[in-house]
Design an enzyme around this catalytic site. Structure first.
Site, PDB file in Angstrom:
ATOM      1  CE  LYS A 159      -3.642  21.288 105.137  1.00 42.69           C
ATOM      2  NZ  LYS A 159      -3.358  20.046 105.884  1.00 42.69           N
ATOM      3  CE  LYS A 207      -7.802  20.840 104.208  1.00 44.70           C
ATOM      4  NZ  LYS A 207      -7.318  19.773 105.086  1.00 44.70           N
TER       5      LYS A 207
HETATM    6 ZN   LIG Z   1      -1.125  17.911 109.331  1.00 47.14          ZN
END
Ligand SMILES: [Zn+2]
Length: 334
Positions: A202, A255
């Site tokens: 992420k 992501k």
């Molecule tokens: Zn968070």
């Protein structure tokens, strides 16, 4: 060689184009994010994400039935509580907003798989993804998230979600060791059967902008670059992913998606045996909506092309705010 070999032959007939298509997008690829807030009878539209809204729990039943009727198999829940504190303790309350939402959705649409995002940014008064400590580290004078002190709180939240009926949990905070801590904690609480989908790679991305409005999770100071990844790094994603696999992640996630198709591809190549999700995030959605509203792009075609490209890159599942619209478009084309 030309003229014997002519690739246009395979593109000549529409049926043949369908038959040789390599990537097939379907509603059962999608996971739809939902924003659930405390209170009753309230639907607050998110201006930067047309069609999406924060909804109170009582409005979720109808929403869940509609989602299921479109053939979308799963939702992921983000909670907006009415009280926030330094640790985010409202995230592990038995009657918390996410816990109530899980039960409501499971009753209204038993066929839906209910995933919960497990993090603290929506639940802390400072908006960071864990508890803070005053060890300045490399940033003198600034507070930072205390990694190891956050882990037991993550376990409390995840176990609370599992008790409420979550089918799967998805930790998004990018804490080191979070998957091992959660696997151990869930197992000890009797939830050996609950899978973990790790937000494994992420990035600290500007594409999350509209989400922050949606989830009311903007950090009150600083940013998330001490825990989320530097967008310039690709090899590091493979280390993040390998650690999560070793710690027991059942599914992986990259992501955002659109600017990280290379990461999706590299993760899938490194771990072809593990299901991979990609998060088509709020900024990606908002850009399409804004351009389409101006008449600059064809929303339907560009959305399906983006989703197809994410799948072609290697994602098995796509978290997307376009899930309902895309499911309808795909049904029309079938
Ligand atoms: Zn968070």
């Amino acid at each position: 060689m030309f003229p014997q070999t002519r690739l246009r032959r395979l593109r000549n007939h529409p049926r043949l184009r369908d038959m040789v298509r390599e990537t097939h997008l379907a509603p059962d690829d999608f996971i739809l994010p939902l924003f659930v807030r405390a209170g009753k009878g309230t639907r607050i539209p998110i201006s930067s994400m047309p069609g999406h809204a924060q909804m109170t729990v009582d409005l979720l039943a109808a929403e869940a039935r509609e989602i299921a009727s479109l053939g979308i198999p799963s939702v992921i829940l983000f909670g907006i509580p009415d009280t926030k504190d330094a640790t985010g303790s409202s995230s592990w309350q038995k009657d918390g907003v996410v816990q109530q939402a899980i039960q409501t959705i499971r009753e209204a649409a038993p066929e839906l798989l209910v995933i919960t995002d497990v993090c603290f940014c929506e639940f802390t008064d400072h908006g960071h993804c864990g508890v803070l400590h005053d060890h300045p580290g490399a940033n003198p004078g600034s507070l930072d998230v205390d990694n190891d002190a956050t882990l037991p709180n993550l376990v409390k939240q995840a176990v609370s979600h599992a008790r409420a009926g979550a089918h799967m949990i998805a930790p998004s905070g990018m804490m080191d060791g979070m998957i091992q801590a959660l696997r151990t904690g869930l197992d000890e609480a009797g939830f050996v059967h609950i899978p973990i989908m790790s937000y494994a790679a992420k990035y600290a991305s500007a594409f999350y902008g509209p989400f922050r409005e949606a989830a009311e999770s903007t950090p009150q100071f600083g940013d998330r670059r001490t825990y989320q990844m530097d967008p310039a790094n690709g090899a590091e994603a493979l280390r993040e992913v390998a650690l999560d696999v070793a710690e027991g992640a059942d599914l992986l996630m990259v992501k955002p998606a659109l600017s990280y198709l290379d990461i999706i591809r590299r993760v899938k190549q490194a771990h072809p045996e593990i299901p991979l999700a990609a998060y088509n995030v709020s900024g990606e959605f908002a850009m399409v909506k804004a351009a389409a509203a101006n008449g600059w792009v064809d929303e339907r075609r560009i959305s399906l092309e983006i989703l197809t490209s994410i799948k072609r890159a290697g994602a098995d599942l796509i978290l997307t705010y376009h899930a309902k619209e895309a499911a309808r478009w795909l049904a029309e084309e079938a």
